[in-house]
Design an enzyme around this catalytic site. Structure first.
Site, PDB file in Angstrom:
ATOM      1  CB  ALA A 128     -59.957  87.993  24.123  1.00  7.59           C
ATOM      2  CB  ILE A 161     -55.121  88.975  25.507  1.00  5.00           C
ATOM      3  CG1 ILE A 161     -55.702  87.590  24.704  1.00  5.00           C
ATOM      4  CG2 ILE A 161     -56.003  89.992  25.580  1.00  5.00           C
ATOM      5  CD1 ILE A 161     -56.127  87.738  23.198  1.00  5.00           C
ATOM      6  CD  GLU A 248     -55.714  95.619  15.716  1.00  5.16           C
ATOM      7  OE1 GLU A 248     -57.001  95.179  15.743  1.00  5.16           O
ATOM      8  OE2 GLU A 248     -55.065  95.126  16.456  1.00  5.16           O
ATOM      9  CD  GLN A 342     -24.274  95.402  11.222  1.00 11.52           C
ATOM     10  OE1 GLN A 342     -25.120  94.747  11.652  1.00 11.52           O
ATOM     11  NE2 GLN A 342     -23.314  95.261  10.878  1.00 11.52           N
ATOM     12  N   GLY A 345     -23.102  99.301  15.959  1.00 13.11           N
ATOM     13  CA  GLY A 345     -22.074  98.184  16.366  1.00 13.11           C
ATOM     14  C   GLY A 345     -22.663  97.143  17.686  1.00 13.11           C
ATOM     15  N   GLY A 346     -21.592  96.801  18.451  1.00 10.85           N
ATOM     16  CA  GLY A 346     -22.097  96.003  19.441  1.00 10.85           C
ATOM     17  C   GLY A 346     -22.856  96.668  20.585  1.00 10.85           C
ATOM     18  CD  GLU A 373     -46.359  86.675   6.270  1.00 12.03           C
ATOM     19  OE1 GLU A 373     -47.039  86.572   7.416  1.00 12.03           O
ATOM     20  OE2 GLU A 373     -45.092  87.092   6.168  1.00 12.03           O
TER      21      GLU A 373
HETATM   22  C1  LIG Z   1     -47.162  91.073  21.317  1.00  7.41           C
HETATM   23  C2  LIG Z   1     -48.579  90.916  20.566  1.00  7.41           C
HETATM   24  C3  LIG Z   1     -49.836  91.146  20.876  1.00  7.41           C
HETATM   25  C4  LIG Z   1     -50.825  90.585  20.410  1.00  7.41           C
HETATM   26  N1  LIG Z   1     -52.130  91.454  21.039  1.00  7.41           N
HETATM   27  C5  LIG Z   1     -53.371  90.888  20.679  1.00  7.41           C
HETATM   28  C6  LIG Z   1     -54.433  91.414  21.080  1.00  7.41           C
HETATM   29  O1  LIG Z   1     -54.612  92.108  22.071  1.00  7.41           O
HETATM   30  N2  LIG Z   1     -55.546  90.615  20.991  1.00  7.41           N
HETATM   31  C7  LIG Z   1     -55.600  89.367  20.183  1.00  7.41           C
HETATM   32  O2  LIG Z   1     -56.812  89.031  19.769  1.00  7.41           O
HETATM   33  N3  LIG Z   1     -54.446  88.880  19.505  1.00  7.41           N
HETATM   34  C8  LIG Z   1     -53.079  89.569  19.666  1.00  7.41           C
HETATM   35  N4  LIG Z   1     -52.078  89.130  19.253  1.00  7.41           N
HETATM   36  C9  LIG Z   1     -52.141  88.171  18.729  1.00  7.41           C
HETATM   37  C10 LIG Z   1     -51.917  88.289  16.827  1.00  7.41           C
HETATM   38  O3  LIG Z   1     -52.907  89.319  16.373  1.00  7.41           O
HETATM   39  C11 LIG Z   1     -51.779  87.089  16.288  1.00  7.41           C
HETATM   40  O4  LIG Z   1     -50.365  86.379  16.668  1.00  7.41           O
HETATM   41  C12 LIG Z   1     -51.568  87.053  14.707  1.00  7.41           C
HETATM   42  O5  LIG Z   1     -52.721  87.381  14.157  1.00  7.41           O
HETATM   43  C13 LIG Z   1     -51.036  85.729  13.973  1.00  7.41           C
HETATM   44  O6  LIG Z   1     -51.778  84.677  14.389  1.00  7.41           O
HETATM   45  P1  LIG Z   1     -51.161  83.430  14.967  1.00  7.41           P
HETATM   46  O7  LIG Z   1     -50.121  83.844  16.098  1.00  7.41           O
HETATM   47  O8  LIG Z   1     -51.960  82.220  15.286  1.00  7.41           O
HETATM   48  O9  LIG Z   1     -50.239  82.786  13.916  1.00  7.41           O
HETATM   49  P2  LIG Z   1     -50.815  81.778  12.674  1.00  7.41           P
HETATM   50  O10 LIG Z   1     -52.143  82.387  12.142  1.00  7.41           O
HETATM   51  O11 LIG Z   1     -50.641  80.581  13.073  1.00  7.41           O
HETATM   52  O12 LIG Z   1     -49.795  82.301  11.300  1.00  7.41           O
HETATM   53  C14 LIG Z   1     -48.615  81.515  11.178  1.00  7.41           C
HETATM   54  C15 LIG Z   1     -47.842  81.713   9.935  1.00  7.41           C
HETATM   55  O13 LIG Z   1     -48.802  81.584   9.010  1.00  7.41           O
HETATM   56  C16 LIG Z   1     -49.103  82.460   7.965  1.00  7.41           C
HETATM   57  N5  LIG Z   1     -50.292  82.478   7.496  1.00  7.41           N
HETATM   58  C17 LIG Z   1     -51.485  82.104   8.073  1.00  7.41           C
HETATM   59  N6  LIG Z   1     -52.446  81.931   7.193  1.00  7.41           N
HETATM   60  C18 LIG Z   1     -51.778  82.255   6.112  1.00  7.41           C
HETATM   61  C19 LIG Z   1     -52.563  82.532   4.599  1.00  7.41           C
HETATM   62  N7  LIG Z   1     -53.902  82.366   4.448  1.00  7.41           N
HETATM   63  N8  LIG Z   1     -51.760  82.785   3.671  1.00  7.41           N
HETATM   64  C20 LIG Z   1     -50.354  82.949   3.767  1.00  7.41           C
HETATM   65  N9  LIG Z   1     -50.016  82.973   5.148  1.00  7.41           N
HETATM   66  C21 LIG Z   1     -50.437  82.652   6.133  1.00  7.41           C
HETATM   67  C22 LIG Z   1     -49.003  83.716   8.842  1.00  7.41           C
HETATM   68  O14 LIG Z   1     -48.684  84.992   8.017  1.00  7.41           O
HETATM   69  C23 LIG Z   1     -47.788  83.444   9.763  1.00  7.41           C
HETATM   70  O15 LIG Z   1     -46.519  83.806   9.208  1.00  7.41           O
HETATM   71  C24 LIG Z   1     -50.909  89.514  19.533  1.00  7.41           C
HETATM   72  C25 LIG Z   1     -49.600  88.987  19.236  1.00  7.41           C
HETATM   73  C26 LIG Z   1     -48.369  89.656  19.815  1.00  7.41           C
HETATM   74  C27 LIG Z   1     -47.348  88.813  19.465  1.00  7.41           C
END
Ligand SMILES: Cc1cc2nc3c(=O)[nH]c(=O)nc-3n(C[C@H](O)[C@H](O)[C@H](O)COP(=O)(O)OP(=O)(O)OC[C@H]3O[C@@H](n4cnc5c(N)ncnc54)[C@H](O)[C@@H]3O)c2cc1C
Length: 383
Positions: A128, A161, A248, A342, A345-346, A373
């Site tokens: 987490a 998580i 990872e 694509q 199709g549907g 990013e």
């Molecule tokens: C299905 C799923 C499973 C996951 N599993 C886990 C898990 O097991 N444990 C865990 O801890 N997390 C988990 N995550 C979380 C995941 O690692 C985060 O969603 C991810 O790291 C992005 O963080 P955020 O969602 O807060 O986005 P943000 O950090 O808010 O980013 C939003 C946008 O801003 C961009 N951005 C942010 N900082 C910068 C920068 N310095 N330069 C350029 N662009 C930037 C990002 O690239 C993104 O496009 C999971 C997410 C999903 C969707």
């Protein structure tokens, strides 16, 4: 049809292991996808079944109950999982990530206490890091683990998580020194059973990967003994994360390339069966050229992935290489999945068609494990 060549790191031993992994994934994973998607999680017993046949913690030493294998074993299992169309079982996080934090930084006592239970499936593991207000910017997490006598008192909220609904062991990324940035971060293990103040939130509704129990977790004055700190000293968490994140990211690469290859294969099959204007869809130049491009992207991606796996097996994959393979393979998978869909199709938009699940599953690859990013940010620092 062979789009790619046999991976250079494969051996006869791994071929034999693949048969076991293949049989398990086809029998236990493939038929359950719709049911698990509806339940928003897998059957808890799957972990025990996998433990019984020795498929958990493959690359953890045997003395701790693991398989005594290498990353290559994890990769083969993950390939078979992706081949079976599974997007629900969070074993990559459990075995490929969390077990390695314990094995890498745990004391002898911690390893003996937790690893055999992770290997048997008695405990399901999660990590987490992410919080509602902080994902990419990990140094600014708000969760606190403040020492009080022989305990840490943990307060905070985590979200997104993987394995969150079923986890019995959670590595919580928390600030032991809130006054510090990276240097204030520590990794603390929480055993969830009976942990007062620990609460699971919703299993979140996602665009794809519906069978995976991605959840919110809450910690309100959760007490754990100081002996649950990983690494023996406070403030090492950020460095530990940086050391483990390459593995990872490589795991994400393995899934992405396998999914990409499967997408091309299923699209070739479909377009050779479906007809329009009196001929196979495959017969149109657009279809052939699109699939030729996609097949090439798979081959190129796999060649780079294999190179990265070899480097990792030698202990030489660096943070930059892992960032490259993560962004590249997830980005290519998104493109290939979209192009392939694509051509259906549907039907491609119907969830009963596996290509639609490859497409929705692909999207998250560019986000989790560190966004693409952030990957480019990491790479650019070395230029
Ligand atoms: C299905 C799923 C499973 C996951 N599993 C886990 C898990 O097991 N444990 C865990 O801890 N997390 C988990 N995550 C979380 C995941 O690692 C985060 O969603 C991810 O790291 C992005 O963080 P955020 O969602 O807060 O986005 P943000 O950090 O808010 O980013 C939003 C946008 O801003 C961009 N951005 C942010 N900082 C910068 C920068 N310095 N330069 C350029 N662009 C930037 C990002 O690239 C993104 O496009 C999971 C997410 C999903 C969707």
């Amino acid at each position: 049809m062979a789009i790619t060549q046999r991976s250079s790191w494969l051996t006869e031993d791994l071929d034999a292991f693949r048969e076991l992994a293949h049989a398990f994934c086809q029998k236990e994973l493939a038929p359950n996808q719709e049911r698990w998607a509806a339940a928003k999680q897998i059957d808890r017993e799957l972990w025990n079944k996998a433990g019984e046949v020795g498929l958990l913690c493959l690359s953890i030493p045997e003395e701790y109950g693991g398989g005594g294998g290498t990353f290559a074993h994890e990769a083969v299992l993950l390939e078979e999982q992706a081949r079976a169309g599974d997007e629900a079982w969070g074993n990559a996080v459990h075995s490929g990530i969390v077990a390695h934090y314990v094995a890498g930084y745990g004391t002898e006592e911690q390893k003996r206490r937790w690893l055999p239970k992770l290997a048997s499936g008695e405990l399901v593991a999660a990590i987490a890091m992410t919080e509602p207000s902080t994902g990419s910017d990990l140094q600014n997490i708000k969760t606190r683990a403040i020492r009080d006598g022989d305990d840490y008192v943990i307060n905070g909220a985590k979200t997104f998580i993987t394995n969150g609904a079923q986890a019995g062991l959670v590595i919580v990324v928390a600030k032991t020194d809130p006054g510090e940035q990276a240097k204030g971060v520590s990794l603390i293990v929480v055993e969830t059973e009976g942990a007062e103040g620990f609460r699971r939130g919703r299993v979140l509704d996602k665009v794809g990967m519906h069978g995976q129990d991605t959840s919110e977790l809450f910690f309100d004055d959760v007490r754990v003994p100081v002996s649950n700190l990983l690494g023996g000293a406070e403030g090492l968490g950020f460095v530990q994360l940086m050391q483990q994140l390459p593995q990872e990211r490589l795991l994400i690469g393995v899934t992405s390339v396998t999914a990409m290859e499967a997408a091309v294969e299923m699209t070739v099959r479909y377009t050779k069966e479906r007809t329009a204007f009196g001929r196979e869809i495959f017969g149109f130049q657009n279809t052939k050229f699109t699939l030729a491009e996609c097949a090439t992207e798979v081959a190129v991606s796999k060649a780079f992935l294999d190179q990265c796996i070899e480097r990792h097996l030698r202990g030489e994959l660096d943070v930059t290489g892992a960032a490259m393979v993560k962004w590249w393979t997830t980005d290519r998978l998104s493109r290939v999945a979209d192009e392939c869909l694509q051509l259906f199709g549907g039907y491609g938009y119907m969830s009963e068609y596996p290509i639609s699940r490859v497409w929705t599953g692909a999207r998250v690859g560019r986000i989790f494990g560190g966004t693409n990013e952030i990957m480019k940010e990491i790479i650019s620092r070395t230029l």
